[in-house]
Scaffold this active site. Structure first.
Site, PDB file in Angstrom:
ATOM      1  N   CYS A   1      15.249 -16.215  -0.048  1.00  0.00           N
ATOM      2  CA  CYS A   1      15.872 -14.951   0.297  1.00  0.00           C
ATOM      3  C   CYS A   1      16.235 -14.894   1.762  1.00  0.00           C
ATOM      4  O   CYS A   1      15.683 -15.627   2.579  1.00  0.00           O
ATOM      5  CB  CYS A   1      14.901 -13.797   0.035  1.00  0.00           C
TER       6      CYS A   1
ATOM      7  N   CYS B   1      16.108  -9.076   2.386  1.00  0.00           N
ATOM      8  CA  CYS B   1      16.208  -8.927   0.931  1.00  0.00           C
ATOM      9  C   CYS B   1      15.510  -7.643   0.468  1.00  0.00           C
ATOM     10  O   CYS B   1      14.364  -7.390   0.835  1.00  0.00           O
ATOM     11  CB  CYS B   1      15.588 -10.111   0.218  1.00  0.00           C
TER      12      CYS B   1
ATOM     13  N   CYS C   1      18.336 -16.336  -4.131  1.00  0.00           N
ATOM     14  CA  CYS C   1      18.025 -15.058  -4.767  1.00  0.00           C
ATOM     15  C   CYS C   1      19.330 -14.406  -5.210  1.00  0.00           C
ATOM     16  O   CYS C   1      20.317 -14.418  -4.487  1.00  0.00           O
ATOM     17  CB  CYS C   1      17.312 -14.178  -3.745  1.00  0.00           C
TER      18      CYS C   1
ATOM     19  N   CYS D   1      19.881 -10.834  -2.866  1.00  0.00           N
ATOM     20  CA  CYS D   1      20.358 -10.806  -1.464  1.00  0.00           C
ATOM     21  C   CYS D   1      21.366 -11.909  -1.187  1.00  0.00           C
ATOM     22  O   CYS D   1      21.946 -11.950  -0.120  1.00  0.00           O
ATOM     23  CB  CYS D   1      19.182 -10.890  -0.501  1.00  0.00           C
TER      24      CYS D   1
HETATM   25 ZN   LIG Z   1      16.415 -11.979  -2.117  1.00  0.00          ZN
END
Ligand SMILES: [Zn+2]
Length: 137
Positions: free
Chosen positions: A44, A48, A75, A78
């Site tokens: 991330c 995030c 991820c 994000c």
């Molecule tokens: Zn994330």
């Protein structure tokens, strides 16, 4: 309690500072590093919005490429592998997400759009393009 850290260039210099940036969801740290969550197999950006991992599961990487080389997937929330320097619009949407998260009562679209300095229509469109959901969702 989240520690408030100064937004300085030292964020990439120690794991403690990096973790503090993650805890604070510090947008200023975006692009400086990525953090990977071993239990989820994803990495991330510092800001995030998803729920924070246990620190013991977290490793830090200098870049998305480095995290991927270590076997982590980006991820979906994000999108750390995409533009690492969020444009002002993106920052506004992120701020709006925080508003939604922090608010006891769900803010209306008008309130959110107003806070972001955008029209409700424009706000909803950008929000959806960034998060894949409408502000209401
Ligand atoms: Zn994330």
């Amino acid at each position: 309690m989240a520690r408030v850290i100064a937004k300085t260039a030292t964020v990439a210099s120690s794991d403690d500072a990096r973790w503090a940036a993650v805890v604070a969801r510090d947008q200023a740290a975006d692009g400086a590093f990525a953090y990977a969550v071993a239990s989820k197999g994803i990495y991330c950006r510092p800001s995030c919005p998803s729920s924070r991992a246990n620190q013991t599961n977290v490793t830090f990487h200098a870049s998305p490429a480095e995290a991927e080389a270590a076997g982590y997937r980006p991820c979906k929330r994000c999108r750390p592998h995409e533009d690492t320097s969020p444009e002002p619009k993106a920052a506004k949407i992120i701020a709006a997400c925080r508003m939604i998260e922090m608010a006891e009562q769900e803010p209306t679209l008008d309130v959110l759009a107003n806070a972001a300095g955008l029209s409700p229509f424009h706000f909803q469109r950008i929000f959806k393009s960034m998060t894949g959901v409408t502000p209401k969702a």
